[in-house]
Design a protein around this motif. Structure first.
Motif, short mmCIF file in Angstrom:
data_model
loop_
_atom_site.label_atom_id
_atom_site.label_comp_id
_atom_site.label_asym_id
_atom_site.label_seq_id
_atom_site.Cartn_x
_atom_site.Cartn_y
_atom_site.Cartn_z
N GLU A 148 11.44 -7.91 1.35
CA GLU A 148 11.11 -6.53 1.00
C GLU A 148 9.73 -6.39 0.38
O GLU A 148 9.19 -5.31 0.32
N LYS A 149 9.19 -7.50 -0.14
CA LYS A 149 7.88 -7.42 -0.78
C LYS A 149 6.72 -7.59 0.21
O LYS A 149 5.58 -7.34 -0.13
N VAL A 150 7.04 -8.10 1.41
CA VAL A 150 5.97 -8.47 2.34
C VAL A 150 5.47 -7.26 3.12
O VAL A 150 6.25 -6.61 3.81
N PRO A 151 4.19 -6.95 3.02
CA PRO A 151 3.64 -5.86 3.82
C PRO A 151 3.81 -6.17 5.31
O PRO A 151 3.75 -7.34 5.71
N GLN A 152 4.00 -5.15 6.08
CA GLN A 152 4.17 -5.33 7.53
C GLN A 152 2.96 -6.02 8.14
O GLN A 152 1.82 -5.71 7.79
N GLY A 192 3.65 2.26 2.07
CA GLY A 192 3.43 0.84 2.32
C GLY A 192 3.62 -0.05 1.11
O GLY A 192 4.19 0.33 0.09
N LYS A 193 3.14 -1.26 1.26
CA LYS A 193 3.31 -2.29 0.24
C LYS A 193 2.01 -3.02 0.01
O LYS A 193 1.16 -3.10 0.91
N ILE A 194 1.90 -3.60 -1.16
CA ILE A 194 0.75 -4.45 -1.45
C ILE A 194 1.28 -5.70 -2.14
O ILE A 194 2.16 -5.62 -3.00
N LEU A 195 0.77 -6.83 -1.71
CA LEU A 195 1.25 -8.12 -2.22
C LEU A 195 0.04 -8.96 -2.61
O LEU A 195 -0.91 -9.05 -1.82
N GLY A 196 0.05 -9.55 -3.80
CA GLY A 196 -1.06 -10.39 -4.23
C GLY A 196 -0.57 -11.76 -4.63
O GLY A 196 0.46 -11.90 -5.28
N ILE A 197 -1.33 -12.77 -4.21
CA ILE A 197 -0.98 -14.16 -4.53
C ILE A 197 -2.23 -14.80 -5.11
O ILE A 197 -3.31 -14.70 -4.53
N VAL A 198 -2.09 -15.48 -6.24
CA VAL A 198 -3.27 -16.07 -6.87
C VAL A 198 -2.98 -17.50 -7.31
O VAL A 198 -1.83 -17.85 -7.58
N ASP A 258 -0.19 -3.36 4.01
CA ASP A 258 0.00 -2.82 5.36
C ASP A 258 -0.56 -1.41 5.48
O ASP A 258 -0.45 -0.77 6.53
N ILE A 259 -1.16 -0.94 4.40
CA ILE A 259 -1.77 0.40 4.44
C ILE A 259 -3.07 0.35 5.23
O ILE A 259 -3.80 -0.63 5.17
N LYS A 260 -3.34 1.41 5.93
CA LYS A 260 -4.58 1.48 6.71
C LYS A 260 -5.76 1.77 5.78
O LYS A 260 -5.75 2.76 5.04
N ILE A 261 -6.75 0.90 5.82
CA ILE A 261 -7.98 1.12 5.04
C ILE A 261 -9.14 0.90 6.00
O ILE A 261 -9.15 -0.06 6.76
N LEU A 293 -6.84 -8.10 2.65
CA LEU A 293 -6.62 -7.81 4.07
C LEU A 293 -5.68 -6.62 4.21
O LEU A 293 -4.61 -6.60 3.56
N ALA A 294 -6.03 -5.69 5.06
CA ALA A 294 -5.20 -4.50 5.27
C ALA A 294 -4.82 -4.42 6.74
O ALA A 294 -5.70 -4.28 7.60
N SER A 295 -3.51 -4.47 7.02
CA SER A 295 -3.08 -4.56 8.42
C SER A 295 -2.96 -3.18 9.10
O SER A 295 -2.84 -3.11 10.32
N GLY A 296 -2.92 -2.12 8.33
CA GLY A 296 -3.00 -0.79 8.92
C GLY A 296 -1.73 -0.22 9.52
O GLY A 296 -1.77 0.73 10.30
N HIS A 297 -0.57 -0.77 9.17
CA HIS A 297 0.68 -0.26 9.73
C HIS A 297 1.19 1.00 9.05
O HIS A 297 2.00 1.73 9.60
N THR A 298 0.77 1.20 7.80
CA THR A 298 1.29 2.35 7.04
C THR A 298 0.12 3.11 6.43
O THR A 298 -1.04 2.75 6.64
#
Lengths: 385, 385
Positions: B5-9, B160-166, B186-189, B224-229
């Motif tokens: 559920e946390k993973v952006p499309q 959409g969703k946003i996920l950060g890994i550091v 997955d938001i379109k930017i 990175l923005a995949s643009g699905h939402t």
């Protein structure tokens, strides 16, 4: 030579316990038999001790006759009351020694914040005679805080002598230190010449060392010349440079918790200033310092620290790094065959010489620092409690 | 919510052991199902890793489709061979995943100096299938070095969703860190908007933290923005800011050997830049950091560190210092009645809030750091051996 033979003509000393510290000596005096030519340089820390503005004012006319040091409390961030306390001490000493308060340079070192126990100090001064003599070691002891040992250097120069006494073992960088240094000579130096001479010597010595990148609020280096003897300007400058260098090195050698001294020379930079900045970046890097403590010739951290130097532009493909005579990194590769001899060298020696050649310009600069040990953390996480 | 559920499309992950480290995971991949809008910011260290110039070139057109990370060796100071090794890895991955090498951002973290074991890596890639899935935790594990734990944050934003890994736990300052951060949405930017958005978020987060004042040679934050939402620019900027702040804080919380996190706010400075410089001077002072480790509310060292800030001019009589709500220094005196409650507070809490009010201007800035412990010295005197 014995103690007396090292003392320049015209100076006497005193050191005692007045009650700032629990038991150890905490009050020191240097007194000249007459007014001396004098110069001093001070901390650049904006948050400075109450002694600093007084000292600057008193040495403005290039004259001093005495130095008074209280240790254990720095008299920093103590406001008007702290300033007045310094003047009260100066007045008492002046009256007792029949000298002018304006010819005394005050210094104070120790914990920041508390007020000096002024009543205790005044009572002591009212009830004790100040038995000045040639024993500079009691003075040298009286000015110490976290130092492990007194640090004194002397030289003969021309017909005269030069004697330097320093304290300091932490909070040392980049423009002097929790460091108090007093340099005395019986050679005649004019009031015009004395400040530039001191500045030259300090820039090549105290300003090249760093223990922990912290800058004290009370740093002072003072130079007094009693004028009983003579030497050429060249001789006295050379002797002063040497004394300051030796005293600065003594401070690094006595650094809080340090087990190694590292001499970092940055070679072939475009300017001395850039070479110095790069050297300081290396010597102040916690990762370089902990690697040194671990006897690890981790040149990668040296490369990292070089690379983070603000404003330094260089070609990383040209950089060479040496421990002593051994290259450890050149032509973009690690000199693996040298890792073992270098590691052994670091294990077995206290003085570690590191050279970073930028192959970029023609200017060199050496800075001096030390490692970062458990003991440094211990000393400094315990200090005020 | 569960992992999926946390993973952006549009994103998949991979993490494994290829043989750079002895046993732990050392190879990670993020792959998008199509080309994304992308931006990245990189270390300012001049002595930078071989991945950095490749990454800069690949993200220049604001497009990326994948990220590959090798951990255990930083691939820094490895020259032409190091550069070629990166390209060999990119080529292999590109061929296997049917994407273009120029759309992959490479990162590497670990020891500086050695070459990557390129044969081992190539053999692994030739003989294993890259089973991508939604398990970002294996990727998060694969990028760690001295970190104690994976650090992941996520948010819902708009549709959409946003996920950060550091990753990162040392060599953290002043312009990012031994720090790799990947933020996916997955938001379109648009390609025009994505870099300024990232820069804004990084300046308020990763660029305000410091663990040890050392700056890594390989820092990278990629977005990175995949643009699905979709979501509004305002919503996505707010979410990105929050994710970056949380990730930055996670890095400080995982700092090498740290026992405390210190939030230093410098208030009422003449500019944000001066407030930030003063804050960094405090948070990087070894004496402040060791005092914090010792649970010692030594405001004198804070005053010292404030005073040594290069170029900062202020009136020390106006300075006030607070721990949380308690003043410890104001109107030029120590607030003695507060020492005990503050000391207790420091003992009992992990997050310590310090405020320094300059009473000089109107600008504030907060920086975040940590203490300096025995454990930091231990970790870093042992690292490469």
């Amino acid at each position: 030579m014995g103690i007396n033979e090292k003392v320049p003509q015209g100076f006497k000393f005193y050191g005692t316990h007045v009650g700032i510290k629990k038991r150890k000596k905490d009050f020191g005096l240097i007194v000249a038999d007459d007014i001396c030519s004098a110069a001093a340089v001070f901390t650049k820390n904006t948050f400075c001790g109450e002694c600093i503005p007084i000292g600057k004012k008193h040495v403005e006319n290039a004259e001093l006759q005495a130095v008074v040091v209280t240790s254990g409390i720095a008299n920093v961030a103590t406001g008007l009351e702290g300033r007045e306390n310094e003047y009260r001490i100066l007045d008492k000493i002046a009256a007792k020694l029949a000298i002018e308060p304006k010819n005394i340079l005050p210094s104070s070192t120790g914990v920041i914040g508390p007020q000096l126990p002024i009543k205790t100090i005044e009572t002591f001064l009212e009830t004790h005679s100040l038995d000045l003599d040639q024993d500079y070691e009691t003075f040298a002891q009286a000015i110490l805080t976290t130092d492990n040992r007194i640090k004194v250097r002397s030289l003969n120069v021309g017909d005269g002598k030069i004697l330097g006494i320093v304290k300091g073992s932490g909070m040392i960088e980049p423009n002097m230190a929790t460091m108090l240094a007093y340099i005395l000579t019986d050679i005649k130096i004019s009031k015009e010449e004395i400040y530039p001479m001191l500045k030259t010597a300090v820039d090549q010595s105290f300003n090249t060392i760093s223990i922990d990148s912290d800058t004290s609020t009370s740093d002072t280096v003072a130079f007094l010349a009693s004028g009983h003897t003579s030497a050429s300007t060249k001789e006295i400058q050379a002797a002063l440079n040497q004394i300051c260098y030796e005293l600065a090195l003594d401070v690094v050698k006595d650094a809080e918790g340090a087990t190694k001294t590292m001499f970092v020379t940055v070679k072939n930079a475009v300017s001395q200033e850039q070479a110095k900045k790069a050297g300081k970046s290396i010597i102040n890097s916690p990762l370089v310092k902990t690697a040194l403590f671990g006897h690890d010739p981790n040149w990668g951290r040296i490369a990292m620290a070089l690379g983070k130097t603000e404003g330094l532009v260089f070609d990383q493909n040209k950089v060479e790094i040496f421990y002593g005579e051994y290259p450890i990194f050149s032509e973009n590769h690690e000199e693996q065959q040298n890792i073992e001899p270098i590691t052994t060298f670091i294990q077995e020696n206290e003085d570690i010489y590191l050279t970073v050649d930028l192959h970029q310009g023609k200017e060199n600069f050496q800075v001096i620092g030390c490692d970062l040990s458990y003991e440094y953390v211990k000393i400094n996480s315990d200090y005020s409690t």
